[in-house]
Scaffold this motif. Sequence first.
Motif, PDB file in Angstrom:
ATOM      1  N   GLU A   8       4.069   8.654   8.430  1.00 41.16           N
ATOM      2  CA  GLU A   8       5.122   7.638   8.277  1.00 41.16           C
ATOM      3  C   GLU A   8       5.940   7.904   7.018  1.00 41.16           C
ATOM      4  O   GLU A   8       7.168   7.878   7.047  1.00 41.16           O
ATOM      5  N   ASP A   9       5.244   8.131   5.896  1.00 36.15           N
ATOM      6  CA  ASP A   9       5.916   8.421   4.619  1.00 36.15           C
ATOM      7  C   ASP A   9       6.823   9.644   4.724  1.00 36.15           C
ATOM      8  O   ASP A   9       7.845   9.726   4.062  1.00 36.15           O
ATOM      9  N   ALA A  10       6.406  10.599   5.542  1.00 34.47           N
ATOM     10  CA  ALA A  10       7.166  11.840   5.695  1.00 34.47           C
ATOM     11  C   ALA A  10       8.342  11.679   6.649  1.00 34.47           C
ATOM     12  O   ALA A  10       9.114  12.606   6.856  1.00 34.47           O
ATOM     13  N   GLY A  11       8.451  10.490   7.268  1.00 31.27           N
ATOM     14  CA  GLY A  11       9.579  10.238   8.167  1.00 31.27           C
ATOM     15  C   GLY A  11       9.380  10.758   9.578  1.00 31.27           C
ATOM     16  O   GLY A  11      10.341  10.976  10.312  1.00 31.27           O
ATOM     17  N   LYS A  12       8.135  10.967   9.989  1.00 27.45           N
ATOM     18  CA  LYS A  12       7.850  11.457  11.345  1.00 27.45           C
ATOM     19  C   LYS A  12       8.173  10.372  12.380  1.00 27.45           C
ATOM     20  O   LYS A  12       8.139   9.185  12.077  1.00 27.45           O
ATOM     21  N   SER A  13       8.449  10.795  13.592  1.00 28.11           N
ATOM     22  CA  SER A  13       8.778   9.846  14.669  1.00 28.11           C
ATOM     23  C   SER A  13       7.516   9.111  15.133  1.00 28.11           C
ATOM     24  O   SER A  13       6.394   9.572  14.911  1.00 28.11           O
ATOM     25  N   LYS A  14       7.702   8.002  15.839  1.00 24.62           N
ATOM     26  CA  LYS A  14       6.577   7.234  16.365  1.00 24.62           C
ATOM     27  C   LYS A  14       5.771   8.054  17.366  1.00 24.62           C
ATOM     28  O   LYS A  14       4.548   7.927  17.434  1.00 24.62           O
ATOM     29  N   GLU A  15       6.442   8.923  18.120  1.00 21.17           N
ATOM     30  CA  GLU A  15       5.748   9.776  19.088  1.00 21.17           C
ATOM     31  C   GLU A  15       4.832  10.763  18.370  1.00 21.17           C
ATOM     32  O   GLU A  15       3.694  10.986  18.792  1.00 21.17           O
ATOM     33  N   LYS A  73       9.076   7.673  -2.328  1.00 18.75           N
ATOM     34  CA  LYS A  73       9.310   7.677  -3.776  1.00 18.75           C
ATOM     35  C   LYS A  73       8.845   8.945  -4.486  1.00 18.75           C
ATOM     36  O   LYS A  73       8.805   8.986  -5.700  1.00 18.75           O
ATOM     37  N   GLY A  74       8.474   9.987  -3.746  1.00 16.77           N
ATOM     38  CA  GLY A  74       8.029  11.227  -4.394  1.00 16.77           C
ATOM     39  C   GLY A  74       6.609  11.143  -4.917  1.00 16.77           C
ATOM     40  O   GLY A  74       6.245  11.834  -5.860  1.00 16.77           O
ATOM     41  N   CYS A  75       5.774  10.321  -4.262  1.00 16.28           N
ATOM     42  CA  CYS A  75       4.413  10.083  -4.762  1.00 16.28           C
ATOM     43  C   CYS A  75       3.392  11.106  -4.289  1.00 16.28           C
ATOM     44  O   CYS A  75       2.235  11.057  -4.704  1.00 16.28           O
ATOM     45  N   TYR A  97      -7.169  20.288   2.429  1.00 15.58           N
ATOM     46  CA  TYR A  97      -7.229  20.718   1.036  1.00 15.58           C
ATOM     47  C   TYR A  97      -6.427  19.724   0.221  1.00 15.58           C
ATOM     48  O   TYR A  97      -5.271  19.440   0.543  1.00 15.58           O
ATOM     49  N   GLY A  98      -7.044  19.172  -0.797  1.00 19.28           N
ATOM     50  CA  GLY A  98      -6.380  18.194  -1.656  1.00 19.28           C
ATOM     51  C   GLY A  98      -6.242  18.711  -3.072  1.00 19.28           C
ATOM     52  O   GLY A  98      -6.904  19.675  -3.475  1.00 19.28           O
ATOM     53  N   PHE A  99      -5.365  18.067  -3.811  1.00 20.32           N
ATOM     54  CA  PHE A  99      -5.159  18.446  -5.206  1.00 20.32           C
ATOM     55  C   PHE A  99      -4.694  17.216  -5.960  1.00 20.32           C
ATOM     56  O   PHE A  99      -3.780  16.526  -5.526  1.00 20.32           O
ATOM     57  N   GLU A 100      -5.353  16.921  -7.084  1.00 17.22           N
ATOM     58  CA  GLU A 100      -4.912  15.847  -7.966  1.00 17.22           C
ATOM     59  C   GLU A 100      -4.276  16.497  -9.185  1.00 17.22           C
ATOM     60  O   GLU A 100      -4.967  17.070 -10.022  1.00 17.22           O
ATOM     61  N   ARG A 119      -1.449  14.988  -4.815  1.00 17.01           N
ATOM     62  CA  ARG A 119      -1.159  13.636  -5.314  1.00 17.01           C
ATOM     63  C   ARG A 119      -1.161  13.720  -6.832  1.00 17.01           C
ATOM     64  O   ARG A 119      -1.644  14.688  -7.399  1.00 17.01           O
ATOM     65  N   PHE A 120      -0.666  12.683  -7.474  1.00 12.44           N
ATOM     66  CA  PHE A 120      -0.495  12.731  -8.918  1.00 12.44           C
ATOM     67  C   PHE A 120      -1.446  11.763  -9.606  1.00 12.44           C
ATOM     68  O   PHE A 120      -1.574  10.611  -9.185  1.00 12.44           O
ATOM     69  N   LYS A 121      -2.111  12.269 -10.622  1.00 16.04           N
ATOM     70  CA  LYS A 121      -3.183  11.543 -11.298  1.00 16.04           C
ATOM     71  C   LYS A 121      -2.751  10.127 -11.672  1.00 16.04           C
ATOM     72  O   LYS A 121      -1.758   9.938 -12.361  1.00 16.04           O
ATOM     73  N   ASP A 122      -3.515   9.161 -11.200  1.00 17.24           N
ATOM     74  CA  ASP A 122      -3.301   7.738 -11.486  1.00 17.24           C
ATOM     75  C   ASP A 122      -1.883   7.270 -11.141  1.00 17.24           C
ATOM     76  O   ASP A 122      -1.399   6.297 -11.703  1.00 17.24           O
ATOM     77  N   TYR A 123      -1.207   7.975 -10.224  1.00 21.41           N
ATOM     78  CA  TYR A 123       0.194   7.673  -9.898  1.00 21.41           C
ATOM     79  C   TYR A 123       1.019   7.521 -11.175  1.00 21.41           C
ATOM     80  O   TYR A 123       1.938   6.718 -11.254  1.00 21.41           O
ATOM     81  N   GLY A 124       0.671   8.349 -12.176  1.00 20.53           N
ATOM     82  CA  GLY A 124       1.330   8.284 -13.481  1.00 20.53           C
ATOM     83  C   GLY A 124       2.712   8.916 -13.498  1.00 20.53           C
ATOM     84  O   GLY A 124       3.466   8.711 -14.446  1.00 20.53           O
TER      85      GLY A 124
END
Length: 167
Positions: free
Chosen positions: A137-144, A82-84, A156-159, A99-104
Amino acid sequence: MKSFNIFLVLLIVLSGCKEEAKQTENPVKSESTVKYVAVGKKIDITGAKNPKEITGFYKGLSISDSISTKFKARVKEVCQAKGCWMKVVLDNEEEAMVRFKDYGFFVPKDIAGKEVVINGLAFVEETSVEDLKHLAEDAGKSKEEIAKITDNEKTYGFEADGVLILE
């Protein structure tokens, strides 16, 4: 006299069109003419750091430290559910998870490769194996590919509270 007035109006219209053509023949590209789509909090590009500068900030942070900043980067990957969240490319092909603040708000799922300006808090965190697998999983990577994730990772993270996406 009537013919003269018509001729005069025609001459004015044509000269106005000719002037407009001159202006568009050689446009000057400035930051004010670059078009962005805004999501989240209203921000502008003023003072946005480049990827090399923000990578320097990240290298100086310890786990749990944060700094309020704004920077430009290229989008590497976007959550296809969903573009989260999105990953952006920093200096030396390092990346930051945004990531986006408060999933706003969310970003469009088709912006990989586009330039963005993001505003908010930069921080360093340790991501667990469970979270890394969920993100894969969200990115659509294979099970392998997901099965190969076995260690926690310092990331490195960013809100973000606001994002500008180059059209």
